[in-house]
Design a protein around this motif. Structure first.
Motif, PDB file in Angstrom:
ATOM      1  N   CYS B  24     -27.764  43.097   7.505  1.00  0.00           N
ATOM      2  CA  CYS B  24     -28.103  44.489   7.807  1.00  0.00           C
ATOM      3  C   CYS B  24     -28.000  45.340   6.544  1.00  0.00           C
ATOM      4  O   CYS B  24     -27.227  45.026   5.640  1.00  0.00           O
ATOM      5  N   PRO B  25     -28.721  46.427   6.509  1.00  0.00           N
ATOM      6  CA  PRO B  25     -28.521  47.384   5.417  1.00  0.00           C
ATOM      7  C   PRO B  25     -27.047  47.823   5.400  1.00  0.00           C
ATOM      8  O   PRO B  25     -26.472  48.070   6.458  1.00  0.00           O
ATOM      9  N   GLY B  26     -26.469  47.861   4.197  1.00  0.00           N
ATOM     10  CA  GLY B  26     -25.084  48.307   4.088  1.00  0.00           C
ATOM     11  C   GLY B  26     -24.058  47.221   4.265  1.00  0.00           C
ATOM     12  O   GLY B  26     -22.856  47.447   4.173  1.00  0.00           O
ATOM     13  N   CYS B  27     -24.513  45.995   4.517  1.00  0.00           N
ATOM     14  CA  CYS B  27     -23.585  44.866   4.693  1.00  0.00           C
ATOM     15  C   CYS B  27     -22.903  44.542   3.371  1.00  0.00           C
ATOM     16  O   CYS B  27     -23.494  44.684   2.300  1.00  0.00           O
ATOM     17  N   GLY B  28     -21.670  44.066   3.439  1.00  0.00           N
ATOM     18  CA  GLY B  28     -20.938  43.724   2.221  1.00  0.00           C
ATOM     19  C   GLY B  28     -21.210  42.321   1.698  1.00  0.00           C
ATOM     20  O   GLY B  28     -20.794  41.975   0.595  1.00  0.00           O
ATOM     21  N   LEU B  29     -21.898  41.493   2.486  1.00  0.00           N
ATOM     22  CA  LEU B  29     -22.055  40.086   2.092  1.00  0.00           C
ATOM     23  C   LEU B  29     -22.871  39.932   0.808  1.00  0.00           C
ATOM     24  O   LEU B  29     -22.641  39.018   0.027  1.00  0.00           O
ATOM     25  N   GLY B  30     -23.815  40.859   0.581  1.00  0.00           N
ATOM     26  CA  GLY B  30     -24.604  40.797  -0.643  1.00  0.00           C
ATOM     27  C   GLY B  30     -23.715  40.953  -1.868  1.00  0.00           C
ATOM     28  O   GLY B  30     -23.945  40.318  -2.910  1.00  0.00           O
ATOM     29  N   ILE B  31     -22.696  41.813  -1.749  1.00  0.00           N
ATOM     30  CA  ILE B  31     -21.768  42.015  -2.875  1.00  0.00           C
ATOM     31  C   ILE B  31     -20.930  40.748  -3.088  1.00  0.00           C
ATOM     32  O   ILE B  31     -20.696  40.325  -4.213  1.00  0.00           O
ATOM     33  N   VAL B  32     -20.507  40.144  -1.988  1.00  0.00           N
ATOM     34  CA  VAL B  32     -19.739  38.889  -2.098  1.00  0.00           C
ATOM     35  C   VAL B  32     -20.604  37.836  -2.803  1.00  0.00           C
ATOM     36  O   VAL B  32     -20.145  37.134  -3.710  1.00  0.00           O
ATOM     37  N   MET B  33     -21.867  37.763  -2.415  1.00  0.00           N
ATOM     38  CA  MET B  33     -22.756  36.742  -2.991  1.00  0.00           C
ATOM     39  C   MET B  33     -22.964  37.006  -4.477  1.00  0.00           C
ATOM     40  O   MET B  33     -22.897  36.089  -5.293  1.00  0.00           O
ATOM     41  N   PHE B 200      -7.964  29.636  -2.681  1.00  0.00           N
ATOM     42  CA  PHE B 200      -8.352  30.440  -1.533  1.00  0.00           C
ATOM     43  C   PHE B 200      -8.559  31.883  -1.963  1.00  0.00           C
ATOM     44  O   PHE B 200      -7.665  32.484  -2.570  1.00  0.00           O
ATOM     45  N   VAL B 201      -9.727  32.422  -1.652  1.00  0.00           N
ATOM     46  CA  VAL B 201      -9.992  33.840  -1.927  1.00  0.00           C
ATOM     47  C   VAL B 201     -10.459  34.500  -0.638  1.00  0.00           C
ATOM     48  O   VAL B 201     -11.422  34.064  -0.011  1.00  0.00           O
ATOM     49  N   GLU B 202      -9.737  35.561  -0.267  1.00  0.00           N
ATOM     50  CA  GLU B 202     -10.221  36.388   0.839  1.00  0.00           C
ATOM     51  C   GLU B 202     -10.987  37.551   0.227  1.00  0.00           C
ATOM     52  O   GLU B 202     -10.427  38.308  -0.570  1.00  0.00           O
ATOM     53  N   ALA B 203     -12.259  37.652   0.564  1.00  0.00           N
ATOM     54  CA  ALA B 203     -13.066  38.788   0.116  1.00  0.00           C
ATOM     55  C   ALA B 203     -13.152  39.758   1.295  1.00  0.00           C
ATOM     56  O   ALA B 203     -13.860  39.496   2.265  1.00  0.00           O
ATOM     57  N   VAL B 204     -12.409  40.844   1.192  1.00  0.00           N
ATOM     58  CA  VAL B 204     -12.428  41.809   2.290  1.00  0.00           C
ATOM     59  C   VAL B 204     -13.756  42.548   2.251  1.00  0.00           C
ATOM     60  O   VAL B 204     -14.154  43.084   1.219  1.00  0.00           O
ATOM     61  N   THR B 205     -14.448  42.502   3.364  1.00  0.00           N
ATOM     62  CA  THR B 205     -15.749  43.170   3.423  1.00  0.00           C
ATOM     63  C   THR B 205     -15.835  43.968   4.721  1.00  0.00           C
ATOM     64  O   THR B 205     -14.811  44.181   5.383  1.00  0.00           O
ATOM     65  N   HIS B 206     -17.020  44.409   5.047  1.00  0.00           N
ATOM     66  CA  HIS B 206     -17.132  45.333   6.176  1.00  0.00           C
ATOM     67  C   HIS B 206     -18.403  45.039   6.939  1.00  0.00           C
ATOM     68  O   HIS B 206     -19.382  44.569   6.363  1.00  0.00           O
ATOM     69  N   CYS B 207     -18.377  45.343   8.220  1.00  0.00           N
ATOM     70  CA  CYS B 207     -19.572  45.190   9.041  1.00  0.00           C
ATOM     71  C   CYS B 207     -19.881  46.539   9.654  1.00  0.00           C
ATOM     72  O   CYS B 207     -19.315  46.906  10.687  1.00  0.00           O
ATOM     73  N   PRO B 208     -20.766  47.290   8.997  1.00  0.00           N
ATOM     74  CA  PRO B 208     -21.038  48.627   9.535  1.00  0.00           C
ATOM     75  C   PRO B 208     -21.693  48.572  10.913  1.00  0.00           C
ATOM     76  O   PRO B 208     -21.433  49.423  11.771  1.00  0.00           O
ATOM     77  N   THR B 209     -22.495  47.569  11.141  1.00  0.00           N
ATOM     78  CA  THR B 209     -23.258  47.518  12.392  1.00  0.00           C
ATOM     79  C   THR B 209     -22.354  47.248  13.592  1.00  0.00           C
ATOM     80  O   THR B 209     -22.433  47.937  14.607  1.00  0.00           O
TER      81      THR B 209
END
Lengths: 387, 497
Positions: B24-33, B200-209
């Motif tokens: 979705c627009p605004g998803c954090g996964l693109g930043i993680v990638m 182990f890395v936890e990447a804290v992200t967000h799900c706006p949707t």
């Protein structure tokens, strides 16, 4: 006399491990479960000697997952389990079918459902092997009847898995698995081994899922210049998910079925015993076939025209062979240690060409020759002969 | 702060034909990638040797967007696939991308076991506290009170702290980053990739949707701002008291301590490299089951009982060596040129339960592998005697240990003989445990399998080295005792039947 030419007393499970080593298996991931554990024990002992790896995973789900991962790196890989573990492996078995990854999965069958009868034999997983994972797919499954066959069919399972890029199941049982017989290793070691083919095309031209009815694209090892995608989603020939393209979806589903189904005459082997003039056939597989041979001998000694058909490949089902048998005989007796799983399949295959007589036992005891003989007598009497 | 690689540096790491993403627009996964490909770029590792493994969910799609070997696996199992990949080819750099549900709910077992093994793969968990792909249900990391489609009144389950979880399981490297701080996230992932054991890395992200809209964080910007406000570095957090940290996102490397990596340990401690060059063939010369048969021994015709197969049943208790005795007897018969089938039945107890071993021997092929009536029965416990004596064959022999079994009632046609298995083992061989081998010797005499050299060899290969001599002694004494019992009790031959 070389060391290999002497007879050896070998357990069925151990023969599977030896067969796997001969076939080139170099990775085993598993989880202990009776009555299959000896396979894991043997593999853990043997693999480190030949550059292979054994890993004891945390459960059966991860066992088959690790096997798929290892196979993707180019190593022939296997796992072994029994009923409850076989159920846990079903989802990833489907993954291997969908992503077309060769592996060998041994199910040493025990009584079920659930924890059931951990140390007693059964043949209750015939249909789970065929349809246990969800969705349309084909599968290959082999059924050994002797310790020697535990060796040779494991080699064949690896060969088929490489030839068709597919998971192959071995349906052994607690009786064959724990039984010891004398085998001649020098003869068994003649079993031909098919190596995994390497891609002939360049990485740019490589389409890992472009197999057709005629050709199977070799599986390139991952972690090389062949950087491709593997997914359990419906995908195109490059491995890209294509869940919105109806044509790809239909084609993929049909190809996964036809890549094995269309070759069933090549894949499916049956052994015919005393069938030339037979009027009645016993259709028996796995450990039950051992009793069935004795029933055939009993009948022949008395002049009854009884023969035996033993499927070595149970999936794909030997439909065409059974139709021919059914055109020749008036009755087919199907003894099995489940309730009619293969008898129903036989009925469906032969479409009324002959009478199918089912006999079953599910108490963890091998069907004895006498029980098959009494079914035979009924069949022979019904046809008006003395028996 | 290190320089972030430019987009043009990174384009080659993407499968551009697979973009745009499904996210979705605004998803954090693109930043993680982007942080991941930046870290791979910065680490200088060979992209051909990188394998990205992912599970199922929005994060699972990440593997396919990147131009490496990628395996998009089943839900929760990515680490298990990765374990097989790394074991089979330890030279690979394996990065496993998972979501919070993927890694800690359905795949929680694999997470703790990968950490425990210290297998050299990097687990990168994109934690957005929700099941995004299925529309926003609560996950094992959803905060208490948060609303989701399956917790409309607020979540009542306590969430995992993923770093605490994998630390407790023995992870040798743990770290956390947040998509609000992508540069730091990149350098954290880079350290993890370069780590030799399990990282182990936890990447804290967000799900706006699915998460933000239901929890008063209406836009992606609101979510990122909230994340920034909550974030504190590990170095700063160390100066605070636990109650001052509560609920904050502590970023940076939390723990790193060298311990041997799993595939390295396997290579060093388990592998036997000497035979690898010879391939599998060498294996077949040296299994423990090897029995070097002497020249095929003529078997005596009179050894044949009814039909051409002889059935032997040895009954006793788990721990008495009933199965070992049967296996050795079968090997002796095999060496004498018989076909043999050996089977066993035992209960769930490793020790003390009823145990039975059967051997069939025949010059002809053996099909039906069960002993229905025993031509020779050996009884080593009362329980076995009570259970099996009725299946003694009509012309069969029954040998029982008078130290363990009450004198059985006579049975018509059967020859029932006491043999002091236990006493002979104890007094003449010096090992009471060898009663089973005394029984082996006695049985061998009855079956006409009297090749001493063969019996010695079989015992030598089946019993622990330090008791081989005592066991051979037990077998020979068993043979003597049987011969004595036969000549004392009967006129006639030592053969069955």
């Amino acid at each position: 006399m070389s060391e290999k030419s002497i007879p050896r007393l070998v357990q069925g499970n151990e023969a599977i491990a030896l067969g796997a080593i001969h076939a080139g298996c170099r990775f085993y991931g598993g989880y202990p479960i009776t009555p299959s554990t000896e396979i894991a024990e043997e593999m853990s002992r043997l693999l480190p000697h030949i550059g292979g790896s054994y890993v004891q995973m945390e459960d059966e789900i991860s066992s088959i997952a690790a096997v798929i991962g290892a196979s993707l790196t180019g190593q022939k890989s296997m796992t072994a389990t029994s009923g409850p573990g076989f159920s846990l492996m079903q989802e990833n078995l489907g993954y291997a079918a969908m992503a077309e990854i060769p592996l060998v999965l041994v199910n040493v069958q025990r009584g079920g459902p659930s924890t059931g009868l951990p140390t007693d034999p059964a043949q209750g997983d015939m249909m789970q092997a065929r349809w246990g994972t969800h969705g349309e797919h084909s599968i290959i499954a082999l059924v050994p009847s002797t310790v020697a066959e535990c060796f040779t069919l494991t080699v064949e399972a690896f060969n088929l898995s490489e030839r068709y890029r597919t998971p192959v199941i071995i349906l052994s049982d607690a009786l064959i698995g724990h039984m010891r017989e004398n085998i001649r290793l020098d003869q068994l070691l003649k079993a031909k081994v098919i190596e995994r083919p390497q891609p002939w095309m360049s990485p740019e031209d490589y389409r890992p899922f472009a197999s057709t009815e005629r050709t199977v694209v070799p599986l390139a090892p991952i972690g090389t210049e062949y950087r491709y995608r593997v997914t359990g989603l419906v995908h195109d020939m490059s491995g890209s998910p294509k869940t919105g393209d109806k044509r790809t979806i239909e084609d993929t589903g049909r190809r996964l079925r036809s890549k094995i189904y269309d070759y069933r005459e090549e894949i499916t082997r049956v052994e015919m015993t005393a069938m030339d003039d037979a009027e009645v056939a016993i259709f028996a597989y796995g450990s039950v076939a051992r009793s069935a041979y004795e029933a055939v001998m009993w009948a022949r000694e008395r002049g009854h025209k009884v023969g035996m058909v033993r499927p070595i490949t149970i999936w794909p089902f030997p439909t065409l062979q059974m139709r021919e048998v059914a055109d020749q005989v008036h009755s087919i007796v199907v003894p099995e240690m489940n309730i009619k799983q293969i008898a129903w399949e036989t009925r469906a295959a032969i479409e009324g060409r002959a009478n199918v007589v089912s006999m079953n036992r599910i108490d963890g005891t091998l069907i004895a020759p006498g029980e098959i003989i009494s079914s035979l007598r009924d069949v022979l009497r019904a046809k008006g002969g003395a028996a | 702060m290190s320089r972030q690689p430019s987009t043009s540096d990174l384009l080659k790491y993407y499968r551009q034909e697979s973009l745009p993403t499904i996210w979705c627009p605004g998803c954090g996964l693109g930043i993680v990638m982007r942080s991941l490909v930046s870290a791979i770029h910065e680490s200088g590792i060979d992209p051909d040797k990188v394998v990205i493994v992912s599970g199922i969910g929005c994060s699972g799609r990440m593997s396919g967007y990147m131009n490496f070997s990628s395996v998009h696996t089943t839900h929760g199992r990515a680490l298990a696939f990765a374990t097989g990949i790394k074991m089979a080819n330890p030279d690979l750099h394996v990065v496993v991308i998972m979501g919070d549900g993927d890694a800690s709910a359905i795949g929680g077992n694999h997470l703790i076991h990968a950490a425990r093994r210290n297998i050299g793969v990097t687990a990168l968990v994109a934690n957005n506290s929700t099941y995004g792909m299925t529309g926003g249900q609560y996950s094992p990391t959803t905060p208490v009170g948060a609303k989701s489609t399956t917790s409309v009144k607020g979540n009542i389950e306590t969430g995992f702290d993923l770093i605490d979880l994998v630390s407790a399981a023995g992870a040798s490297f743990t770290a956390r980053g947040a998509v609000a701080y992508p540069t730091q996230l990149t350098s954290t992932i880079q350290k993890a990739i370069e780590w030799e054991g399990f990282s182990f890395v936890e990447a804290v992200t967000h799900c706006p949707t699915c998460f933000g809209r239901k929890n008063s964080l209406k836009t992606p910007g609101d979510m990122l701002r909230a994340q920034k406000e909550a974030t504190i570095s590990f170095a700063k957090a160390k100066l605070l008291k636990p109650h001052e940290i509560g609920g904050r996102i502590v970023t940076g490397v939390h723990f790193m301590e060298k311990r041997p990596e799993y595939t390295t340990l396997y290579e060093e401690q388990i592998r036997e490299p000497s035979m690898a060059e010879q391939g599998g063939a060498s294996i077949f010369g040296q299994t423990t089951q090897d029995v070097a048969a002497p020249a095929v021994q003529e078997y005596s015709e009179s050894a044949t009982v009814h039909g051409d197969r002889i059935g032997i049943r040895i009954g006793g208790t788990g721990g008495q060596g009933v199965i070992t005795a049967g296996v050795m007897l079968a090997e002796v018969a095999m060496a004498a040129g018989f076909n043999v089938v050996q089977g066993q039945v035992y209960g769930p107890e490793a020790r003390g339960g009823a145990s039975r071993c059967e051997v069939l021997m025949s010059k002809a092929p053996i099909f039906y592998p069960e002993v229905t009536t025993a031509d020779l029965m050996v009884l080593l416990s009362q329980q076995a005697a009570d259970k099996y004596i009725a299946s003694a064959g009509p012309m069969g022999y029954v040998l029982y240990d008078p130290a363990k079994v009450k004198t059985p009632q006579a049975l018509p046609g059967r020859t029932i003989l006491p043999v002091d298995f236990t006493r002979i083992a104890k007094e003449l061989a010096g090992v009471e445990m060898a009663a089973n081998v005394v029984a082996l010797g006695a049985s061998a005499v009855l079956l006409g399998l009297t090749d001493e050299a063969c019996i010695r060899k079989v015992i030598g290969q089946r019993v622990p080295k330090k008791v081989v001599d005592a066991n051979i002694e037990a077998a020979l004494e068993g043979m003597n005792a049987m011969l004595a019992a036969l000549s004392g009790s009967f006129e006639g031959s030592a053969d069955l039947g």
